[in-house]
Design a protein around this motif. Structure first.
Motif, mmCIF file in Angstrom:
data_model
loop_
_atom_site.group_PDB
_atom_site.id
_atom_site.type_symbol
_atom_site.label_atom_id
_atom_site.label_comp_id
_atom_site.label_asym_id
_atom_site.label_seq_id
_atom_site.Cartn_x
_atom_site.Cartn_y
_atom_site.Cartn_z
ATOM 1 N N GLU A 127 0.842 -1.195 0.000
ATOM 2 C CA GLU A 127 0.000 0.000 0.000
ATOM 3 C C GLU A 127 0.874 1.240 0.000
ATOM 4 O O GLU A 127 1.844 1.334 0.759
ATOM 5 N N THR A 128 0.528 2.181 -0.867
ATOM 6 C CA THR A 128 1.219 3.469 -0.913
ATOM 7 C C THR A 128 0.235 4.577 -0.580
ATOM 8 O O THR A 128 -0.959 4.339 -0.418
ATOM 9 N N ALA A 129 0.745 5.810 -0.492
ATOM 10 C CA ALA A 129 -0.114 6.937 -0.115
ATOM 11 C C ALA A 129 -1.194 7.204 -1.152
ATOM 12 O O ALA A 129 -2.228 7.778 -0.838
ATOM 13 N N GLY A 130 -0.977 6.782 -2.391
ATOM 14 C CA GLY A 130 -1.980 7.020 -3.426
ATOM 15 C C GLY A 130 -2.233 5.778 -4.241
ATOM 16 O O GLY A 130 -2.169 5.806 -5.464
ATOM 17 N N SER A 131 -2.524 4.670 -3.565
ATOM 18 C CA SER A 131 -2.740 3.401 -4.268
ATOM 19 C C SER A 131 -3.878 3.541 -5.258
ATOM 20 O O SER A 131 -4.991 3.899 -4.883
ATOM 21 N N GLY A 132 -3.556 3.275 -6.521
ATOM 22 C CA GLY A 132 -4.444 3.336 -7.674
ATOM 23 C C GLY A 132 -5.921 3.432 -7.447
ATOM 24 O O GLY A 132 -6.450 4.398 -6.934
ATOM 25 N N THR A 276 1.461 -3.123 18.391
ATOM 26 C CA THR A 276 2.007 -1.835 17.961
ATOM 27 C C THR A 276 3.514 -1.810 18.161
ATOM 28 O O THR A 276 4.068 -2.533 18.999
ATOM 29 N N ASP A 277 4.173 -0.996 17.342
ATOM 30 C CA ASP A 277 5.554 -0.613 17.577
ATOM 31 C C ASP A 277 5.620 0.903 17.484
ATOM 32 O O ASP A 277 4.571 1.572 17.535
ATOM 33 N N GLU A 278 6.800 1.467 17.301
ATOM 34 C CA GLU A 278 6.893 2.931 17.331
ATOM 35 C C GLU A 278 6.304 3.586 16.087
ATOM 36 O O GLU A 278 6.034 4.795 16.105
ATOM 37 N N ASP A 279 6.071 2.837 15.017
ATOM 38 C CA ASP A 279 5.613 3.436 13.762
ATOM 39 C C ASP A 279 4.238 2.969 13.305
ATOM 40 O O ASP A 279 3.558 3.676 12.568
ATOM 41 N N HIS A 280 3.817 1.751 13.700
ATOM 42 C CA HIS A 280 2.616 1.152 13.124
ATOM 43 C C HIS A 280 1.714 0.550 14.198
ATOM 44 O O HIS A 280 2.156 0.219 15.294
ATOM 45 N N VAL A 295 -1.188 -0.320 10.029
ATOM 46 C CA VAL A 295 -1.682 1.050 9.891
ATOM 47 C C VAL A 295 -0.609 2.009 10.400
ATOM 48 O O VAL A 295 -0.358 2.049 11.616
ATOM 49 N N PRO A 296 0.053 2.759 9.548
ATOM 50 C CA PRO A 296 1.056 3.718 10.024
ATOM 51 C C PRO A 296 0.405 4.819 10.865
ATOM 52 O O PRO A 296 -0.653 5.338 10.499
ATOM 53 N N PHE A 297 1.028 5.172 11.959
ATOM 54 C CA PHE A 297 0.484 6.228 12.818
ATOM 55 C C PHE A 297 0.320 7.535 12.058
ATOM 56 O O PHE A 297 -0.654 8.271 12.266
ATOM 57 N N LYS A 298 1.264 7.827 11.168
ATOM 58 C CA LYS A 298 1.219 9.116 10.483
ATOM 59 C C LYS A 298 0.064 9.215 9.483
ATOM 60 O O LYS A 298 -0.251 10.316 9.014
ATOM 61 N N ARG A 299 -0.564 8.079 9.158
ATOM 62 C CA ARG A 299 -1.701 8.128 8.242
ATOM 63 C C ARG A 299 -3.032 8.261 8.967
ATOM 64 O O ARG A 299 -4.060 8.493 8.347
ATOM 65 N N VAL A 300 -3.033 8.105 10.274
ATOM 66 C CA VAL A 300 -4.279 8.183 11.032
ATOM 67 C C VAL A 300 -4.728 9.641 11.108
ATOM 68 O O VAL A 300 -4.012 10.495 11.639
ATOM 69 N N LYS A 470 -9.259 13.793 5.875
ATOM 70 C CA LYS A 470 -8.896 12.860 4.814
ATOM 71 C C LYS A 470 -9.141 11.436 5.302
ATOM 72 O O LYS A 470 -8.790 11.077 6.425
ATOM 73 N N SER A 471 -9.744 10.621 4.435
ATOM 74 C CA SER A 471 -9.980 9.225 4.784
ATOM 75 C C SER A 471 -10.226 8.452 3.507
ATOM 76 O O SER A 471 -11.160 8.771 2.757
ATOM 77 N N GLY A 472 -9.403 7.419 3.250
ATOM 78 C CA GLY A 472 -9.555 6.648 2.027
ATOM 79 C C GLY A 472 -9.390 7.547 0.819
ATOM 80 O O GLY A 472 -8.542 8.432 0.765
ATOM 81 N N MET A 473 -10.240 7.341 -0.176
ATOM 82 C CA MET A 473 -10.168 8.129 -1.392
ATOM 83 C C MET A 473 -11.182 9.273 -1.415
ATOM 84 O O MET A 473 -11.100 10.167 -2.238
ATOM 85 N N MET A 474 -12.169 9.244 -0.494
ATOM 86 C CA MET A 474 -13.264 10.191 -0.547
ATOM 87 C C MET A 474 -13.285 11.174 0.621
ATOM 88 O O MET A 474 -13.885 12.228 0.531
#
Length: 515
Positions: A127-132, A276-280, A295-300, A470-474
């Motif tokens: 998974e990337t920040a802008g997965s297709g 959990t660890d320090e990043d996910h 789930v990366p913390f920075k994406r929450v 921001k959440s998902g694509m919508m």
């Protein structure tokens, strides 16, 4: 400049074949179903000689083609690591290449299906920040060993931490590769679902609607083959046995659908675990098919706590993660941090995962004078509908009048739940449709704050407030209806980076709430 090329496990060919079969189920059932409903059924098909065997021959050729295609897909799929990228080469008839920089990879999600677990394999979704497309991963490795999956994760972490490895020198001189000291992450288990919670989740999940809709979709594929006239005659004959028998039959059918939904929910959420660890955050679940989602913390972007009326009565709730970027779950579904748990159980875990957030803020409620707004519009819309039913179906149509108090009580219930809490860095919004939802959002994650005010709201000094993250694509929104106008001004002033809006708000109230 490239390293070793890696291939998928040979079981990938079998998995590709099974995927192809899934896509052919409906066409096969239609083709052979037509022959089944002909006069004489399948025996008549074989009695026609070679002409009757044409569907069987075509089906056999298609199956062989699907099998060969699955093998070719496996043979042509390779991946390797080069220049800080995960590089993939694949394609059945046309060779394709995909280069994914490691610093763009947000998470690696693992799935262990019935073909993976006996062989110690996993399916990896990148998974990337802008997965297709919605619900589609950037890349998917159908079946690799756990060691190979760990290797990809190590390469990703090295790239993100700025670790530069030595590469082979294209000359007669041998390159000396210095060993890299890898930091092993410490993973902590925060929560594991108990069997009691799993049973409560399964029995209150509402999955019966999914089962019935799936059955309806399946039957719709054969609408041309279903003898509706004969079924109608049988139903009319069955109705003569009396309404009690009919009601009992419907009850048994719904009971069977409910049991199926309970079993599916247990299989899907068995041994649900939060680590959990320090990043996910790592979420693991599943009986027949074990899934691990990171789930990366920075994406929450925010957290939503939801309770349907039955679960609210017993103190249970569902916690959903609103995450930025591409979809993390299948089909863009929301990631459930807690499928179901007591609020007293989940709050300590949430406090440990997100210590910057206040999980029990004091809510400012909707004013008493706004209570009529919560049911007035629905009431006015339902009056002609109820009157028409009462007139045309008199006297039984008068039972439609029972809808009116239900609408009023629901509106009062929604008014009681509406509220918000504002802190220096956090906005909390609570509202109700049928179930109650509470959104927790940090200021830096909020994308927009919208305030609207109708003519009738303006007369009463009320306004509606909506926050978007921001959440998902919508994206995801939280909306509170019919709050104090001053509350809306306070939230807008809080959202301004400099806080200068507070002084401007007093001078521009008509313009601010003109919409």
């Amino acid at each position: 400049m490239s390293e070793t090329y890696y291939k998928l496990h040979p079981v990938s060919a079998l998995i590709n074949f099974v995927k192809g079969l899934k896509e052919l189920i409906v066409p096969f059932l239609v083709v052979f179903g037509v022959n089944l409903f002909r006069d004489g059924g399948i025996s008549a098909m074989f009695n026609q000689g070679w002409q009757g065997l044409i569907p069987v021959l075509i089906g056999s050729v298609v199956l062989v083609f699907v099998l060969i295609a699955g093998i070719i897909k496996w043979k042509r799929f390779v991946y390797w690591f080069e220049d800080g990228e995960l590089r993939i080469e694949y394609g059945l008839f046309v060779k394709k290449k995909r280069y994914i920089p490691f610093d763009r990879i947000q998470s690696l999600n693992y799935t262990e299906g019935i073909f993976h677990r006996p062989l110690g394999l996993v399916k990896v979704k990148v998974e990337t920040a802008g997965s297709g497309k919605v619900g589609q991963a950037e890349a998917e490795l159908t079946a690799i060993s756990r060691e190979d999956a760990d290797r990809i994760e190590r390469k990703m972490e090295e790239a993100k931490r700025g670790v530069q490895r030595e590469t082979a020198v294209e000359s007669d001189l041998a390159a000396v590769e210095e060993p890299v000291v890898e930091e092993k992450k410490y993973t902590k288990t925060l929560y594991r679902m108990t069997m009691k919670e799993l049973l409560v989740l399964a029995t209150t999940s509402g999955g019966i609607g999914v089962v019935l809709s799936a059955a309806a979709v399946f039957l719709s594929q054969f609408s041309e083959l279903i003898p509706y006239d004969a079924i109608y005659e049988e139903v009319m004959l069955f109705l003569r046995f009396g309404y009690l028998i009919v009601a009992l039959t419907i009850f048994v059918a719904l009971l069977i659908a409910w049991v199926i939904s309970v079993i599916l929910a247990i299989f899907a959420n068995y041994q649900f675990t939060i680590q959990t660890d320090e990043d996910h955050i790592y979420l693991t679940r599943g009986l027949l098919e074990k899934k691990k989602v990171s789930v990366p913390f920075k994406r929450v972007q925010g957290i939503k706590i939801s309770q349907n009326p039955l679960r609210e009565l017993f103190g249970y709730a569902t916690v959903t993660v609103e995450s930025a970027g591409g979809s993390i779950g299948d089909k863009d579904e929301k990631i459930r941090l807690f499928p179901l748990a007591k609020k007293s159980t989940m709050l300590p875990v949430l406090q440990e995962l997100f210590p910057d957030m206040d999980w029990e803020p004091a809510m400012a409620k909707a004013p008493k004078r706004s209570i009529h707004f919560y049911y007035r519009l629905d009431f006015l819309w339902m009056v002609p509908f109820v009157a028409a039913i009462g007139y045309y179906f008199y006297p039984y149509g008068l039972f439609a009048l029972l809808i009116v108090p239900v609408i009023v009580l629901l509106g009062i219930w929604q008014h009681k739940a509406a509220g918000y809490a504002l802190a220096n860095r956090q906005l909390t919004m609570q509202f109700r449709g049928i179930g109650k939802h509470t959104f927790f959002m940090l200021k830096r994650r909020v994308q927009a704050i919208d305030v609207t005010q109708s003519y009738f709201q303006r007369r009463k000094g009320l306004a509606s407030i909506q926050s978007t993250i921001k959440s998902g694509m919508m994206g995801a929104t939280a909306r509170i209806e019919h709050m104090e106008k001053d509350d809306a001004s306070r939230i807008l002033a809080w959202y301004e980076p400099s806080g200068q809006r507070a002084a401007q708000t007093e001078k521009s109230q008509p313009e601010l709430f003109s919409g």
